[in-house]
Design a protein around this motif. Structure first.
Motif, PDB file in Angstrom:
ATOM      1  N   ARG A  87       0.651  -0.961  -0.069  1.00  0.00           N
ATOM      2  CA  ARG A  87       0.076  -0.028   0.190  1.00  0.00           C
ATOM      3  C   ARG A  87       0.692   1.311  -0.347  1.00  0.00           C
ATOM      4  NH1 ARG A  87      -5.560   0.192   1.483  1.00  0.00           N
ATOM      5  NH2 ARG A  87      -6.371   2.499   1.110  1.00  0.00           N
TER       6      ARG A  87
ATOM      7  N   ARG B 222       1.083   5.411   0.048  1.00  0.00           N
ATOM      8  CA  ARG B 222       0.419   6.588   0.372  1.00  0.00           C
ATOM      9  C   ARG B 222       1.225   8.324  -0.230  1.00  0.00           C
ATOM     10  NH1 ARG B 222       1.678   6.234   6.631  1.00  0.00           N
ATOM     11  NH2 ARG B 222       3.953   6.995   6.996  1.00  0.00           N
ATOM     12  N   ASN B 223       0.409   9.164  -0.167  1.00  0.00           N
ATOM     13  CA  ASN B 223       1.051  10.576   0.027  1.00  0.00           C
ATOM     14  C   ASN B 223       2.075  10.233  -1.480  1.00  0.00           C
ATOM     15  OD1 ASN B 223      -0.018  12.047   2.330  1.00  0.00           O
ATOM     16  ND2 ASN B 223       1.950  10.740   3.193  1.00  0.00           N
TER      17      ASN B 223
ATOM     18  N   HIS C 165      -2.216   3.375   8.894  1.00  0.00           N
ATOM     19  CA  HIS C 165      -2.995   4.511   7.597  1.00  0.00           C
ATOM     20  C   HIS C 165      -4.519   3.819   7.693  1.00  0.00           C
ATOM     21  CE1 HIS C 165      -3.272   5.751   3.681  1.00  0.00           C
ATOM     22  NE2 HIS C 165      -3.302   5.078   3.156  1.00  0.00           N
TER      23      HIS C 165
END
Length: 237
Positions: free
Chosen positions: A180, A182-183, A228
């Motif tokens: 996974r 993010r950002n 998260h």
């Protein structure tokens, strides 16, 4: 990248045993003992001239930082940066939370034990643009699988590059491994440089040239992923 060393470089770094480690394999599984505490350990792989790891360690005294590179000259230059960053106005120099390691990261599992590291930084790694060199890219699955071994349950990879092709390759590599992200940013500094953001030498140069910086964070550890997902739930509620 090949660097033309100057006479005395090896002697210089050998004399800095308070900061530089030339035989890191002896500390596998013992890095918390090296730092004398149980604080999280963050590692920059391919630190270049050391601005990032030096500044990050100064700004985060409760985190231990290890900068790794395979070139004597870059270790020497990084040692200068580290000492400058950690020297106060009264002349005291506290290097307790930073170490610089001379090593080829292709054998990273020879240096760190399983679950020993909490975060890995990959900043402007060589993109190796030719397809036949894909296995040399530091986000290739072979490398990522090794990172996953040494990262703990809170483990993350923070990745930055100016290379769009390497960024696309990395997105696919992480995705294919079921990780996974993010950002994800295709132009990290589009709204200006955040005051808390630490730039590398390459990054400063690229920003001046108007080059887009790509960045992402990859959650490796179970706790990192759970946190998260928890944050996402709170944001949506």
């Amino acid at each position: 990248m090949r660097l033309r060393g100057r006479k005395g470089i090896r002697e210089n770094i050998e004399a800095q045993d308070d900061l530089v480690i030339l035989d890191p394999a002896q500390y596998k599984g013992k890095w918390h003992e090296v730092f004398g505490n149980s604080n999280p350990i963050y590692v920059e792989l391919g630190m270049g001239k050391g601005r990032f790891v030096s500044e990050m360690s100064r700004l985060n005294p409760d985190v231990n930082f290890i900068g790794i590179d395979m070139y004597d000259e870059l270790i020497r230059k990084s040692s200068d940066k580290a000492r400058a960053a950690h020297t106060t106005e009264d002349g005291n120099c506290d290097l307790s939370n930073i170490r610089l390691v001379l090593f080829n990261i292709e054998s990273i599992t020879d240096v760190f034990e399983d679950n020993e590291i909490q975060r890995i930084f990959l900043n402007f790694s060589d993109p190796w643009p030719k397809k036949k060199h894909a296995r040399r890219r530091l986000t290739h699955e072979n490398f990522v699988n090794n990172y996953a071994k040494i990262l703990n349950d809170k483990g993350e990879i923070h990745f930055k590059t100016d290379s769009r092709s390497l960024f696309e390759f990395s997105l696919n590599s992480f995705s294919d491994l079921g990780l996974r992200m993010r950002n994800i940013a295709l132009d990290l500094h589009v709204d200006g440089i955040h005051p808390d953001h630490v730039l590398t030498e390459y990054e400063s140069k690229f920003i001046e040239q108007g080059v887009n910086i790509h960045r992402m964070e990859v959650m490796i550890g179970k706790e990192a992923l759970a946190q998260h997902l928890h944050n996402l739930e709170n944001r949506e509620s």
